[in-house]
Write an enzyme that holds these catalytic residues in place. Sequence first.
Site, PDB file in Angstrom:
ATOM      1  N   LYS A  80     -11.103   4.604  -7.767  1.00  0.00           N
ATOM      2  CA  LYS A  80      -9.874   4.665  -7.371  1.00  0.00           C
ATOM      3  C   LYS A  80      -9.199   5.869  -8.059  1.00  0.00           C
ATOM      4  O   LYS A  80      -9.188   5.757  -9.343  1.00  0.00           O
ATOM      5  CB  LYS A  80      -8.948   3.393  -7.314  1.00  0.00           C
ATOM      6  CG  LYS A  80      -7.457   3.353  -6.787  1.00  0.00           C
ATOM      7  CD  LYS A  80      -6.824   1.987  -6.656  1.00  0.00           C
ATOM      8  CE  LYS A  80      -5.597   2.103  -6.175  1.00  0.00           C
ATOM      9  NZ  LYS A  80      -4.769   0.595  -6.095  1.00  0.00           N
ATOM     10  N   SER A 155      -2.341  -0.434  -2.152  1.00  0.00           N
ATOM     11  CA  SER A 155      -2.675   1.184  -2.475  1.00  0.00           C
ATOM     12  C   SER A 155      -4.102   1.573  -2.320  1.00  0.00           C
ATOM     13  O   SER A 155      -4.467   2.652  -2.700  1.00  0.00           O
ATOM     14  CB  SER A 155      -2.143   1.658  -3.668  1.00  0.00           C
ATOM     15  OG  SER A 155      -2.585   0.673  -4.693  1.00  0.00           O
ATOM     16  N   SER A 179      -2.382  -4.711  -3.530  1.00  0.00           N
ATOM     17  CA  SER A 179      -3.181  -3.635  -3.238  1.00  0.00           C
ATOM     18  C   SER A 179      -4.814  -3.370  -2.994  1.00  0.00           C
ATOM     19  O   SER A 179      -5.368  -2.708  -2.694  1.00  0.00           O
ATOM     20  CB  SER A 179      -2.792  -2.487  -4.426  1.00  0.00           C
ATOM     21  OG  SER A 179      -1.577  -2.008  -4.201  1.00  0.00           O
TER      22      SER A 179
END
Length: 468
Positions: A80, A155, A179
């Site tokens: 990520k 996210s 997230s």
Amino acid sequence: MSIDPLASALEIARRVRAGEWSAVEVARASLEAAARVDPVLGAFAALTPERALAQASAVDAAVARGEDPGPLAGVPLPIKELTEVEGLPFEAGSAALVGNVGVRTAAVAQRLFDAGSVTIGTTSAPEFGFPAYTEPAGRLPAVTPWDTRRGAGGSSGGAAAAVASGVVAIAHASDGGGSIRIPASACGVVGHKASRGLVSVLPTGVPGPGLVSEGVITRTVADTALGLDVLAPGNGFGDALASGPGRLRIGVSTTPVISDTAAVHPACTDAVATVAGWLAELGHEMVEAPRAFAAERWAAFDAVWTTGAASIPLPPEVEDELTPMTSWLRVRGRQVSGVAYARALAAIQLLEWEVAQAWAGLDAVLTPTLASPPAFVGAIHNDSDPAADFAAQIDHTPWTSVANLTGRPSISLPLVRAGLEGVELPIGVMLTGRLGHDAVLLQVAGQLEAAHPWPLVAPGGRLDAQAT
């Protein structure tokens, strides 16, 4: 050599270690898939073929020498973009940091590298990971492969989209208010948020107030256990899946927690009813769960969240390049005094105790993951009114941050699908367990997966058709 594009991370690693598959060929296949679909998917912030092929070559060389490259041997596994890796772009989803490159590697990323994984790139995230959607300024939004008009959630939206499309079997992710689980629901994959403190970010990171947990997004529960065993070694989560959880007492609720205004879509309540029935068939005791706490008690999370935004060290000259949402959060965070912040942390600790009392006797609580199906791109995002944007995010995700506040493990599972507007969409359901009982949560998730398996990827053809 024929490589199964739907192979699990466990299967890839097994075959690479056995010399049946070349890690280099696996990496090439994954990179080719990413390049083919990402112009539609928006899953990647950057692809890193040179690094990936060098790592894969090292894995193949280790196998040739008779060495074990690790539990993730040759498994393509993107990081990520909020997590720093030395030498890779490190822009944190922000136009204000374009061109920034990592100068060190975060501990969680290093554990994944040391386990033999292959870094094909970094996955897209919204600016600093704050929104529940992944629509970074100046880049494509990350979308769900099930319906590319709809967002992948946030996210960790890029990570979930990459997994759901079949580009990778496993991706690194993180969860500070949902997230991991929000995009897992939107993309029809498995997303587990670990118990507070289970996955250490030391020595490179600072634990902070304990809202964020590092983890992975996968297509199977076994792969989630594999990723967790790498990130939190010594716990034996994979081994735990060989046995069942026993008879559990599971609470059920579809009442929103952090919002009094959220409208829960019938597809989400129906999904919970369906899964509650399946759990009863598996022998678990199903009871009604009380609401965890009143919505106004969520103010403690808000104070800590906005202070976190204000605390990001940024040079003054880039402030004007931030998204309206980030700027709004930073302004609000600067208004939180030291005394108010301390009170918020104390309130979170009290809330953790109160939820433990409210859910005493429950091994897990079943809720929807989201209040509605995957949202259309731009439906929540509102640059002209960040306050309305934030309120819409709360209404869309009225359960996920409960686990972050209380430190509990929580997992979103893609057990149910619903036909809406002529499109089949995944509807996530969420199980939130006792603090520290991640193994039990994974065991019951594995039971459900075995009894009611889900599609390993979104329905085929959509992305390839749009990408050509």
